[in-house]
Every structure is written in structure tokens, then in C-alpha cells.
Design an enzyme around this catalytic site. Structure first.
Site, PDB file in Angstrom:
ATOM      1  N   SER A  34       0.795  -1.225   0.000  1.00  0.00           N
ATOM      2  CA  SER A  34       0.000   0.000   0.000  1.00  0.00           C
ATOM      3  C   SER A  34       0.829   1.277   0.000  1.00  0.00           C
ATOM      4  O   SER A  34       0.316   2.350  -0.307  1.00  0.00           O
ATOM      5  CB  SER A  34      -0.946   0.008   1.202  1.00  0.00           C
ATOM      6  OG  SER A  34      -0.218   0.166   2.393  1.00  0.00           O
ATOM      7  N   LYS A  89       1.003   4.437   6.986  1.00  0.00           N
ATOM      8  CA  LYS A  89       0.433   5.242   5.900  1.00  0.00           C
ATOM      9  C   LYS A  89       0.983   6.666   5.983  1.00  0.00           C
ATOM     10  O   LYS A  89       1.684   7.032   6.921  1.00  0.00           O
ATOM     11  CB  LYS A  89      -1.096   5.294   5.986  1.00  0.00           C
ATOM     12  CG  LYS A  89      -1.802   3.960   6.105  1.00  0.00           C
ATOM     13  CD  LYS A  89      -1.799   3.163   4.820  1.00  0.00           C
ATOM     14  CE  LYS A  89      -2.535   1.839   5.031  1.00  0.00           C
ATOM     15  NZ  LYS A  89      -2.443   0.956   3.877  1.00  0.00           N
TER      16      LYS A  89
END
Length: 197
Positions: A34, A89
Site C-alpha cells: 500500500s 500510511k
């Protein structure tokens, strides 16, 4: 060196190592794609657990607060009620910001984050790696994202509530992030990603 001294040294070393891991630095392996192209599966990262606060171990209670995450910082955190799983993230918005994604492009407070006029070197990198684009949030350093336009979907606008932040994976077309979870409470922060190998 006698046995008693060895045991004492071993105890000191163990307590020191545990203290560093609990309060200062912890290492993690990237488990998904990701954050491609900036972090890849299997990459080792070190997270500064004291960048934002000092917490009581195994809890979200902050003993001392130092700072809050800023836009463009890469952070480690867990989701509410799921403290056993660590996610990594990029923070793209903080409390008080408005976030929107249109045609795959990120807007923060109505400002487009996509850099449209990049230098020649950046154009060469982007053309060599299909679907790479460059983003920049405010005066922070720009960073690469991977965005397959065919998979992009619109999101928001959403206002980030107090004591929350909003994260996206750099692999925008293949990331589960705040578009699914919503804004993340500051109490879920584990720390800031410092270095990776």
C-alpha cells in the site's frame, strides 16, 4: 568475570532493550504494497515512538505530549479496537482540514496536491514507471505516489474532526486507508517512520 556480574549485566541490557522498544524505537516489516513506490513489501522500518508523545506501555494514555503529526509524514498507528495490528500510511490531513479526492487527485483545503510541472529528471522517472505521479502538501518535501487512473474513485469532501488525522497509502489504487476507515484518532498513533532498509 563471575556469574553474579554476568547476570547483573544481562539484566541491565534486557531492561535497557525493553525500555528502548517500549518508549523510543520499534521496528516493523512492511506487510503490504500500500505504500509503493516509497516503501515495499518486506522492507524494514524504524518508528520513533517518542516523536509525538510518551505513552503508558500497552495503552493509549499519553504521559507527555510533544507534537502532532504533520501533513506528508509517514506514521505507524493502529485502528480503534484493533491495537494488535500496526498500519503504516502517509498523513495527508490533520484536524480542521477538508479532504477530497476527485478523479484520483488529492485536494486538501481545496488545494490540489498533485505537482503538474515537475522537472526533467522527475518526468523521466515517471515515464519509466507507469502511473507514478508526484504530490506535495504545503511546504513539505514532495513524494511519489502510484495512481492507476482507471481504478481511481472520488471521495469526500470530508472535514477532519478535532484530535484526528487522515491517512492515505502512496499506492492510491491499491490501499485500504482512511477512505475506508475514516479519520484516525490521535490516541491510535504509534510513532513516526524515521528510516527504512
Amino acid at each position: 568475570m563471575d556469574r553474579r556480574t554476568l547476570i547483573k549485566l544481562f539484566s541491565i541490557a534486557t531492561v535497557t532493550a525493553l525500555s528502548v522498544r517500549l518508549f523510543l524505537i520499534e521496528d516493523f516489516r512492511i506487510a503490504s504494497n500500500s505504500m509503493f513506490p516509497n516503501l515495499k513489501v518486506g522492507q524494514l522500518i524504524f518508528v520513533s515512538k517518542s516523536s509525538f508523545s510518551i505513552k503508558v506501555p500497552f495503552s493509549s494514555y499519553e504521559i507527555i505530549k510533544f507534537a502532532r503529526p504533520e501533513r506528508s509524514e509517514v506514521v505507524a498507528f493502529h485502528l480503534p479496537q484493533k491495537s494488535n495490528v500496526t498500519h503504516v500510511k502517509r498523513v495527508v490531513a490533520v484536524a480542521g482540514d477538508r479532504v477530497e479526492i476527485k478523479e484520483g487527485n488529492l485536494y486538501v483545503n481545496d488545494q490540489l496536491a498533485l505537482i503538474q510541472n515537475v522537472g526533467e529528471e522527475s518526468r523521466n522517472i515517471a515515464s519509466a514507471e507507469a502511473d507514478l505521479q508526484m504530490e506535495k502538501l504545503g511546504r513539505k518535501q514532495p513524494y511519489w505516489i502510484h495512481l492507476a487512473k482507471v481504478k481511481a474513485s472520488d471521495y469526500g469532501p470530508v472535514d477532519i474532526p478535532p484530535n484526528h488525522f487522515f491517512v492515505l497509502g502512496d499506492n492510491r489504487s491499491d490501499s485500504v486507508d482512511s477512505r475506508s476507515w475514516g479519520p484516525i484518532p490521535y490516541s491510535c498513533l504509534k510513532g513516526k517512520v524515521l528510516v527504512s532498509f
